[in-house]
Design a protein around this motif. Structure first.
Motif, PDB file in Angstrom:
ATOM      1  N   VAL A 171       0.677   3.468 -11.547  1.00  0.00           N
ATOM      2  CA  VAL A 171       1.481   3.273 -10.329  1.00  0.00           C
ATOM      3  C   VAL A 171       0.724   2.403  -9.334  1.00  0.00           C
ATOM      4  CG1 VAL A 171       2.501   4.439  -8.330  1.00  0.00           C
ATOM      5  CG2 VAL A 171       2.781   5.416 -10.631  1.00  0.00           C
ATOM      6  N   ALA A 172      -0.571   2.687  -9.147  1.00  0.00           N
ATOM      7  CA  ALA A 172      -1.391   1.878  -8.233  1.00  0.00           C
ATOM      8  C   ALA A 172      -1.427   0.429  -8.683  1.00  0.00           C
ATOM      9  CB  ALA A 172      -2.800   2.460  -8.147  1.00  0.00           C
ATOM     10  N   GLN A 173      -1.558   0.203  -9.989  1.00  0.00           N
ATOM     11  CA  GLN A 173      -1.598  -1.161 -10.501  1.00  0.00           C
ATOM     12  C   GLN A 173      -0.254  -1.861 -10.294  1.00  0.00           C
ATOM     13  OE1 GLN A 173      -4.417  -2.810 -11.909  1.00  0.00           O
ATOM     14  NE2 GLN A 173      -2.999  -4.469 -11.386  1.00  0.00           N
ATOM     15  N   ALA A 174       0.838  -1.141 -10.501  1.00  0.00           N
ATOM     16  CA  ALA A 174       2.161  -1.729 -10.290  1.00  0.00           C
ATOM     17  C   ALA A 174       2.351  -2.137  -8.831  1.00  0.00           C
ATOM     18  CB  ALA A 174       3.246  -0.742 -10.715  1.00  0.00           C
ATOM     19  N   ILE A 175       1.906  -1.286  -7.915  1.00  0.00           N
ATOM     20  CA  ILE A 175       2.011  -1.616  -6.493  1.00  0.00           C
ATOM     21  C   ILE A 175       1.203  -2.869  -6.186  1.00  0.00           C
ATOM     22  CG2 ILE A 175       1.437  -0.825  -4.158  1.00  0.00           C
ATOM     23  CD1 ILE A 175       1.972   2.062  -5.196  1.00  0.00           C
ATOM     24  N   ALA A 176      -0.025  -2.940  -6.723  1.00  0.00           N
ATOM     25  CA  ALA A 176      -0.879  -4.115  -6.487  1.00  0.00           C
ATOM     26  C   ALA A 176      -0.239  -5.379  -7.062  1.00  0.00           C
ATOM     27  CB  ALA A 176      -2.252  -3.883  -7.104  1.00  0.00           C
ATOM     28  N   ASP A 177       0.329  -5.288  -8.255  1.00  0.00           N
ATOM     29  CA  ASP A 177       0.960  -6.449  -8.888  1.00  0.00           C
ATOM     30  C   ASP A 177       2.161  -6.934  -8.078  1.00  0.00           C
ATOM     31  OD1 ASP A 177      -0.907  -6.257 -10.900  1.00  0.00           O
ATOM     32  OD2 ASP A 177       0.452  -5.310 -12.342  1.00  0.00           O
ATOM     33  N   ILE A 178       2.938  -5.994  -7.584  1.00  0.00           N
ATOM     34  CA  ILE A 178       4.123  -6.360  -6.795  1.00  0.00           C
ATOM     35  C   ILE A 178       3.707  -7.017  -5.481  1.00  0.00           C
ATOM     36  CG2 ILE A 178       6.066  -5.377  -5.501  1.00  0.00           C
ATOM     37  CD1 ILE A 178       6.162  -3.262  -7.886  1.00  0.00           C
ATOM     38  N   ARG A 179       2.669  -6.498  -4.878  1.00  0.00           N
ATOM     39  CA  ARG A 179       2.186  -7.102  -3.629  1.00  0.00           C
ATOM     40  C   ARG A 179       1.594  -8.490  -3.880  1.00  0.00           C
ATOM     41  NH1 ARG A 179      -0.100  -1.610  -0.620  1.00  0.00           N
ATOM     42  NH2 ARG A 179       1.973  -1.013   0.160  1.00  0.00           N
ATOM     43  N   ALA A 180       1.037  -8.691  -5.055  1.00  0.00           N
ATOM     44  CA  ALA A 180       0.525 -10.023  -5.396  1.00  0.00           C
ATOM     45  C   ALA A 180       1.660 -11.044  -5.492  1.00  0.00           C
ATOM     46  CB  ALA A 180      -0.247  -9.964  -6.708  1.00  0.00           C
TER      47      ALA A 180
END
Length: 422
Positions: A171-180
């Motif tokens: 979930v943390a990685q998905a949030i980071a990817d979306i913010r990127a």
């Protein structure tokens, strides 16, 4: 060609005359996968493994009938009238007590009664999500949620489940990817207990970590918990709301344990947020049904709730075991399935080399064989892969075990297995 243009291409001239006025969001409304097969499931001789319906045979109908008559005779002028947009305060008070078993005790002022948790999901999306905003959801997830999100033109991204539920690191990685990508996640939608469609339960170890990840990332959690009271072992898992009431919106429902027909659920949110949800709800329903709420209040306050919950959970456990035993006995080698600890569903993944690489293709022959199920594709958003849209759930399917007897479940799984084996 736009999505609306696709709709118009299938319409008659009379339909198209009106439909060309549709808003863009109309193309996002998706039919319920269960409703799509509803008529098929009603045919004589068909065993339905499709519908996630509670079995109402255990309801004390005589007591409920007497209670309903008494309520209308003695309180008819109140319960048949308009009511508060927030709902009955007496029922909200019982909800607060009820939620203690999940580790929380919200204030009555934080309770918003709804016409089922589906309405709560709609209100949350309406209040928080602009067209194009990102919603994170489990992969797979409840098809009715996808319908709501698409109707509000959200960008739905899914995070795969494993046997312990959502992985907080994923979930943390998905949030980071979306913010990127320059986007923000408006909220994470999750069904932590006996999830629909997989039956998976979020592990205790992951609950605290998931809440921490979302709090630190400033991402709201919308926790949908319609099945939480239907634990086979009688243990009620701690809610995400209880771990972080300032960052979790909670959705509850009386549909799965009492009656879907009364259409009563609730939301929990901080008071001023709850007031906005009330205003949004009043714009649609004016107020939740007073009569329905009063029936639920009577059912809970007259001591029927706990005993009925225990009986129905035991019933569903026996039916779940019948499905698991039948899968073990009949399913093609290499097929895997989840082992639920409560709720209504198990989730099958078909093996490589199965006759049907896409479970949707097995639906028609299964119906011919006298059984119907829901293909896994209904619970996913298609994703792009090498320029093509593909569905991650093509080789998966959902089996619902709540509504029919063990013998019929065994026969239904047998018929399905024979189709899948070719």
């Amino acid at each position: 060609m736009s999505k609306i243009a696709n709709l118009l291409a299938e319409a008659t001239p009379a339909e198209a005359r009106i439909m060309h006025h549709f808003a863009d969001r109309a193309a996002g409304f998706r039919p319920s996968a269960v409703r799509d097969v509803f008529e098929v499931a009603m045919r004589p001789g068909i065993i339905s493994l499709a519908g996630g319906n509670p079995d109402l045979d255990l309801l004390p109908l005589e007591q409920l009938g007497a209670m309903s008559a008494r309520i209308i005779q003695e309180e008819g002028l109140e319960v048949l009238q308009y009511g508060s947009g927030a709902g009955l305060e007496e029922l909200a008070e019982l909800v607060c007590q009820f939620m203690e078993s999940e580790g929380s005790r919200p204030s009555v002022d934080d309770i918003q009664m709804t016409a089922g948790s589906q309405m709560g999901l709609d209100l949350a999306t309406k209040l928080f999500v602009n067209p194009g905003d990102v919603i994170l959801a489990e992969g797979p997830t409840y098809t009715g949620a996808l319908g709501v999100f698409e109707g509000y033109q959200a960008d739905v991204r899914q995070v795969a489940l494993d046997q312990d539920g959502l992985d907080p690191a994923a979930v943390a990685q998905a949030i980071a990817d979306i913010r990127a990508e320059g986007k923000e996640v408006k909220f994470l939608y999750t069904i932590p207990n006996f999830q629909n469609p997989t039956g998976i339960t979020l592990s205790d170890e992951r609950r605290q970590e998931l809440v921490r990840v979302c709090r630190e990332a400033d991402v709201l959690i919308v926790e949908d918990n319609p099945y939480g009271q239907l634990s086979f072992d009688g243990v009620r898992r701690r809610s995400l709301y209880s771990l972080d009431p300032e960052n979790v919106l909670y959705l509850g429902s009386f549909s799965k344990v009492f009656s879907p027909g009364v259409r009563v659920g609730w939301m929990v949110a901080p008071f001023r947020v709850r007031k906005f949800l009330q205003i949004a709800g009043e714009a649609v329903t004016i107020c939740p049904s007073v009569l329905s709420q009063r029936l639920v209040l009577g059912f809970m306050s007259e001591g029927l709730w706990e005993s009925h919950t225990r009986r129905t959970a035991a019933l569903y456990q026996a039916r779940c075991q019948a499905v698991l035993d039948a899968c073990q006995k009949y399913m093609p080698a290499g097929t895997t399935w989840t082992v639920p600890e409560g709720g209504f569903f198990t989730w099958l993944t078909l093996p490589q080399g199965c006759k049907y690489a896409d479970a949707t293709d097995a639906l028609a022959p299964a119906i011919e064989a006298g059984v119907v199920f829901i293909p896994g594709s209904a619970f996913y958003e298609p994703v792009e892969n090498e320029g093509k849209l593909v569905n991650p759930g093509a080789n998966q399917l959902r089996i619902a075990f709540s509504a029919i007897e063990p013998e019929a479940l065994t026969e239904g799984v047998k018929r399905l297995a024979e189709v899948l084996a070719g």
